[in-house]
Design an enzyme around this catalytic site. Structure first.
Site, PDB file in Angstrom:
ATOM      1  N   GLY A 303       0.855  -1.187   0.000  1.00  0.00           N
ATOM      2  CA  GLY A 303       0.000   0.000   0.000  1.00  0.00           C
ATOM      3  C   GLY A 303       0.882   1.225   0.000  1.00  0.00           C
ATOM      4  O   GLY A 303       2.061   1.156   0.354  1.00  0.00           O
ATOM      5  N   GLY A 305       0.732   5.693   0.616  1.00  0.00           N
ATOM      6  CA  GLY A 305      -0.065   6.842   1.043  1.00  0.00           C
ATOM      7  C   GLY A 305       0.809   8.062   1.099  1.00  0.00           C
ATOM      8  O   GLY A 305       1.863   8.119   0.460  1.00  0.00           O
ATOM      9  N   GLY A 307       2.622   9.129   3.438  1.00  0.00           N
ATOM     10  CA  GLY A 307       3.895   8.982   4.138  1.00  0.00           C
ATOM     11  C   GLY A 307       4.938   8.191   3.381  1.00  0.00           C
ATOM     12  O   GLY A 307       6.107   8.186   3.741  1.00  0.00           O
ATOM     13  N   GLY A 308       4.537   7.505   2.344  1.00  0.00           N
ATOM     14  CA  GLY A 308       5.476   6.681   1.592  1.00  0.00           C
ATOM     15  C   GLY A 308       4.776   5.433   1.101  1.00  0.00           C
ATOM     16  O   GLY A 308       3.550   5.379   1.054  1.00  0.00           O
ATOM     17  N   SER A 309       5.574   4.425   0.743  1.00  0.00           N
ATOM     18  CA  SER A 309       4.951   3.182   0.283  1.00  0.00           C
ATOM     19  C   SER A 309       5.479   2.019   1.103  1.00  0.00           C
ATOM     20  O   SER A 309       6.615   2.049   1.584  1.00  0.00           O
ATOM     21  CB  SER A 309       5.207   2.974  -1.211  1.00  0.00           C
ATOM     22  OG  SER A 309       6.586   2.937  -1.445  1.00  0.00           O
ATOM     23  N   VAL A 310       4.632   1.017   1.254  1.00  0.00           N
ATOM     24  CA  VAL A 310       4.979  -0.132   2.090  1.00  0.00           C
ATOM     25  C   VAL A 310       5.082  -1.363   1.195  1.00  0.00           C
ATOM     26  O   VAL A 310       4.183  -1.640   0.398  1.00  0.00           O
ATOM     27  CB  VAL A 310       3.917  -0.350   3.196  1.00  0.00           C
ATOM     28  CG1 VAL A 310       4.309  -1.520   4.088  1.00  0.00           C
ATOM     29  CG2 VAL A 310       3.743   0.912   4.032  1.00  0.00           C
ATOM     30  N   LYS A 325       8.352   0.065   5.165  1.00  0.00           N
ATOM     31  CA  LYS A 325       7.817   1.339   4.664  1.00  0.00           C
ATOM     32  C   LYS A 325       8.973   2.203   4.180  1.00  0.00           C
ATOM     33  O   LYS A 325       9.882   2.526   4.958  1.00  0.00           O
ATOM     34  CB  LYS A 325       7.068   2.043   5.790  1.00  0.00           C
ATOM     35  CG  LYS A 325       6.395   3.338   5.370  1.00  0.00           C
ATOM     36  CD  LYS A 325       5.451   3.817   6.479  1.00  0.00           C
ATOM     37  CE  LYS A 325       4.638   5.006   6.084  1.00  0.00           C
ATOM     38  NZ  LYS A 325       3.588   5.298   7.064  1.00  0.00           N
ATOM     39  N   ASP A 419      -5.297   9.114  13.578  1.00  0.00           N
ATOM     40  CA  ASP A 419      -5.706   8.755  12.212  1.00  0.00           C
ATOM     41  C   ASP A 419      -6.221   7.315  12.183  1.00  0.00           C
ATOM     42  O   ASP A 419      -5.852   6.521  11.316  1.00  0.00           O
ATOM     43  CB  ASP A 419      -4.534   8.946  11.239  1.00  0.00           C
ATOM     44  CG  ASP A 419      -4.973   8.884   9.766  1.00  0.00           C
ATOM     45  OD1 ASP A 419      -6.181   9.067   9.499  1.00  0.00           O
ATOM     46  OD2 ASP A 419      -4.123   8.644   8.898  1.00  0.00           O
TER      47      ASP A 419
HETATM   48  N1  LIG Z   1       2.873  -3.920   8.835  1.00  0.00           N
HETATM   49  C1  LIG Z   1       2.079  -3.991   7.776  1.00  0.00           C
HETATM   50  N2  LIG Z   1       1.625  -5.185   7.344  1.00  0.00           N
HETATM   51  C2  LIG Z   1       0.824  -5.269   6.259  1.00  0.00           C
HETATM   52  N3  LIG Z   1       0.423  -4.203   5.539  1.00  0.00           N
HETATM   53  C3  LIG Z   1       0.842  -2.983   5.907  1.00  0.00           C
HETATM   54  C4  LIG Z   1       1.684  -2.815   7.045  1.00  0.00           C
HETATM   55  N4  LIG Z   1       1.942  -1.497   7.186  1.00  0.00           N
HETATM   56  C5  LIG Z   1       1.291  -0.871   6.184  1.00  0.00           C
HETATM   57  N5  LIG Z   1       0.627  -1.750   5.410  1.00  0.00           N
HETATM   58  C6  LIG Z   1      -0.197  -1.439   4.221  1.00  0.00           C
HETATM   59  O1  LIG Z   1       0.315  -0.275   3.594  1.00  0.00           O
HETATM   60  C7  LIG Z   1      -0.675   0.754   3.570  1.00  0.00           C
HETATM   61  C8  LIG Z   1      -0.017   2.120   3.759  1.00  0.00           C
HETATM   62  O2  LIG Z   1       0.641   2.146   5.023  1.00  0.00           O
HETATM   63  P1  LIG Z   1       0.624   3.450   5.942  1.00  0.00           P
HETATM   64  O3  LIG Z   1      -0.780   3.760   6.366  1.00  0.00           O
HETATM   65  O4  LIG Z   1       1.617   3.283   7.031  1.00  0.00           O
HETATM   66  O5  LIG Z   1       1.125   4.525   4.885  1.00  0.00           O
HETATM   67  P2  LIG Z   1       0.860   6.078   4.868  1.00  0.00           P
HETATM   68  O6  LIG Z   1       1.695   6.614   3.768  1.00  0.00           O
HETATM   69  O7  LIG Z   1       1.098   6.648   6.223  1.00  0.00           O
HETATM   70  O8  LIG Z   1      -0.688   6.128   4.500  1.00  0.00           O
HETATM   71  P3  LIG Z   1      -1.748   7.316   4.807  1.00  0.00           P
HETATM   72  O9  LIG Z   1      -1.587   8.310   3.710  1.00  0.00           O
HETATM   73  O10 LIG Z   1      -3.063   6.625   4.775  1.00  0.00           O
HETATM   74  O11 LIG Z   1      -1.431   7.850   6.155  1.00  0.00           O
HETATM   75  C9  LIG Z   1      -1.665   0.388   4.643  1.00  0.00           C
HETATM   76  O12 LIG Z   1      -2.954   0.882   4.388  1.00  0.00           O
HETATM   77  C10 LIG Z   1      -1.616  -1.128   4.643  1.00  0.00           C
HETATM   78  O13 LIG Z   1      -2.497  -1.640   3.661  1.00  0.00           O
END
Ligand SMILES: Nc1ncnc2c1ncn2[C@@H]1O[C@H](COP(=O)(O)OP(=O)(O)OP(=O)(O)O)[C@@H](O)[C@H]1O
Length: 642
Positions: A303, A305, A307-310, A325, A419
């Site tokens: 995923g 968002g 903050g970056g990509s995971v 991430k 959040d």
């Molecule tokens: N530990 C994990 N195990 C499995 N999937 C994960 C994990 N961490 C994150 N993900 C997947 O990656 C997505 C993005 O992670 P995260 O919410 O930390 O990113 P973000 O960039 O902060 O997103 P946002 O813009 O929603 O705040 C999550 O919605 C989830 O589907």
């Protein structure tokens, strides 16, 4: 550059160590077989009488099967400081929320009021709607309309809220608010300490760190649990940066998580097209040899968002899978130090937390000026599980209580998430719900301090936002978490958002806010004006005017000549009756009156939920339900029932 966080202060505090046994048992290694670990609890505390039934619920009155998908909500809203109406409007128009289908109850499905009272309302919830002449029986939500000595001024509202005066029962599993307050005369309290030095010449030499030399330092990492290494960023300084009350340190204030998130938001588009997506994974591996060596090869993207990509990483030596991430890149406007500080803030918070219902944050690695946060991998996600439409009521309740357990732990640590949403809940193979994404988290209370540090900024995701985030410059971030949890529950139970946005300009939310006209002495206009004047909700678009009686009757004709259902009952009536009282109090418009986490756990429904959990490294499964484990689209993990 080594970016280590000194967690010793937080960990060494006995008052901040979570007392639940669960916290020690959170290993849940993926390689262990499910059968080895699972133990079915023999004597449930609260067995359900009937077999689990899939949604729509049998005991939900006039259940309204949604026909539109519940979209994922990605980017948290970040608005600098106080609400900017124009920005918020633009934000609303451009947000994914416009694709949502909030709950709309067909008039034909609305029970008569007599019917409501006689048949449907739970004992606690019903008191909120039965009042006609007796002010003491009017639900607190509406009490502000009455001349009362208890009326809070806005000023009072913005003062620090005393910690949980409403603890109803001792809640097993986390320390009481009183335990967390500390000694008011403690000479080391933040409020008694001298302000930090702002002139660099006054800083003692031992606190002056060398600038990182990136030319000679291509790969470095920080191990979880090894916090005593060279520390260019201590949790202390990080937490200090969240302290909005410390006016003496404007620089620190600038580096709050609010900035971090706002920054992410404004660059979200470019992030999405960023490095990780546009380059092949072999290129990435070439660039990140240290990361690759330690955690294996990059796999698919889980995923992405703001903050970056995971991504997945699989270690060939033991086959262990991690979620890694990759934080978004540094902006040209940011210094390296500033960037490192923002990015590692999320790691510092995550790595200080150890609980079954919180994702385990394992490591942070900086390579080629990019930061990688290594986490435990949870293969299933709540969004996909909810959208599968196969959750049973006991399963929903279990997931909800697990979420609340994670939030209780977080709050007991002096932190709030801000959040919470379905997208930030993942699930492991043992059916443990895990909260992820601490990029918006804030410290609301320091160890041994009594004061609550209020948060600021519109932080969160549209439909999960608590209304006060839009109307109050300062708010208690714990109350915001409670509100979001209630919205998550509604999403699980209804597979719909109750509303797109908590503003009076949102019709579903407006109807939720107003008192049913036949149940009180106040007109809709008066009620809306009162809640607006008190800053409990945002009026929305400036042209919005509360409808008068005439307009309402026109609306009724337009809507088919049937009477509208107003107030919280409009939402509550769709939910199982046992659950309504808790939801009502968790969605109290007034954050001061809203249930805190202790009161939530003291609610009869919540207290009696039979929940799957970990004990001594074993999964203790509730006999009342199985879990539908559904992984996100594209995942090789099959849909299983456990
Ligand atoms: N530990 C994990 N195990 C499995 N999937 C994960 C994990 N961490 C994150 N993900 C997947 O990656 C997505 C993005 O992670 P995260 O919410 O930390 O990113 P973000 O960039 O902060 O997103 P946002 O813009 O929603 O705040 C999550 O919605 C989830 O589907």
């Amino acid at each position: 550059m080594v970016t280590a966080c000194n967690m010793s202060e937080l960990h060494s505090s006995p008052k901040f160590s979570f007392q639940d046994n669960q916290s020690q048992d959170d290993s849940s290694p993926l390689e262990k077989t499910f059968q080895d670990k699972v133990h079915i609890e023999e004597t449930p505390k609260y067995p359900f009488e009937r077999d689990a039934t899939p949604l729509p619920h049998e005991d939900v009155e006039h259940s309204h099967e949604p026909s539109h998908p519940l979209p994922r909500v990605r980017s948290p809203i970040q608005v600098n400081d106080y609400v900017d109406h124009k920005l918020a409007e633009d934000r609303y128009r451009s947000s994914a929320a416009k694709n949502f289908e909030p709950i709309s109850i067909p008039n034909s499905q609305i029970p008569s009021e007599d019917e409501d009272e006689d048949d449907h309302i739970s004992s606690q919830a019903s008191t909120a709607f039965r009042s006609k002449d007796n002010t003491s029986s009017i639900h607190p939500l509406y009490k502000f309309d009455l001349p009362s000595n208890e009326e809070d001024s806005d000023d009072h509202h913005q003062e620090s809220k005393p910690s949980s005066p409403s603890v109803l029962k001792t809640v097993r599993g986390f320390p009481s608010s009183e335990d967390l307050i500390g000694d008011p005369n403690d000479p080391y309290r933040r409020t008694r300490r001298a302000p930090s030095k702002s002139d660099p010449r006054e800083i003692p030499s031992q606190f002056i760190f060398k600038k990182p030399d990136h030319k000679h330092h291509h790969s470095s990492h920080h191990h979880h649990g090894n916090h005593s290494n060279s520390s260019s960023l201590s949790l202390k300084s990080l937490l200090h940066s969240h302290d909005k009350h410390d006016k003496s340190d404007k620089h620190e204030k600038h580096h709050s998580s609010l900035d971090l998130r706002r920054f992410f938001k404004s660059h979200q588009k470019s992030d999405k097209k960023g490095v990780s997506k546009s380059r092949s994974s072999s290129n990435i591996q070439d660039d990140h040899f240290g990361l690759f060596k330690k955690y294996g090869k990059f796999g698919r993207i889980l995923g992405s968002g703001a903050g970056g990509s995971v991504r997945i990483m699989k270690r060939s030596s033991d086959g262990k899978i991690f979620a890694v991430k990759e934080f978004r890149s540094r902006r040209p406007s940011e210094s390296e130090r500033e960037y490192a500080r923002k990015v590692t803030a999320e790691f510092c918070v995550g790595s200080a937390l150890h609980h079954t219902n919180i994702i385990e944050t394992l490591d942070i690695i900086e390579e080629n000026k990019k930061f990688f946060e290594v986490m435990e991998y949870a293969p299933y996600d709540m969004f996909s599980i909810v959208m599968s439409g196969q959750m049973t009521l006991p399963e929903i309740y279990c997931c909800f209580k697990q979420l609340l357990s994670g939030v209780a732990y977080l709050h007991s640590m002096g932190l709030a998430h801000r959040d919470l949403k379905l997208d930030n809940l993942v699930v492991d193979e043992n059916c443990n719900i895990k909260i992820i994404d601490f990029g918006s988290a804030v410290v609301y209370k320091y160890p041994f301090e009594a004061d609550i540090v209020e948060a600021t900024g519109v932080v969160g995701s549209d439909p999960y936002l608590a209304p006060e985030t839009l109307t109050k410059k300062l708010y208690d971030p714990r109350a915001v978490d409670i509100w979001s949890c209630a919205i998550i529950y509604c999403c699980m139970a209804l597979r719909r958002f109750p509303w797109k946005y908590p503003k009076l300009s949102d019709n579903s939310f407006r109807l939720f806010c107003i008192i049913p006209p036949t149940k009180g002495d106040f007109s809709e206009e008066e009620v809306l004006k009162s809640i607006k004047d008190r800053g409990l909700v945002d009026p929305g678009h400036p042209s919005y005017k509360p409808p008068n009686t005439q307009q309402r009757s026109e609306h009724q004709v337009h809507a088919g000549g049937k009477q509208e259902v107003y107030g919280p009952w409009r939402l509550l009536r769709l939910l199982p009756r046992d659950t309504r009282a808790a939801v009502l109090h968790m969605l109290d418009l007034d954050p001061v009156r809203r249930y805190d986490i202790h009161s939530v756990f003291a609610d009869d429904w919540i207290a009696n939920i039979s929940m799957c959990h970990m004990q001594n490294n074993k999964v203790i499964r509730s006999p009342t339900h199985l879990h539908n484990l559904v992984s996100p689209e594209g995942s090789p993990y099959p849909h299983v029932k456990r």
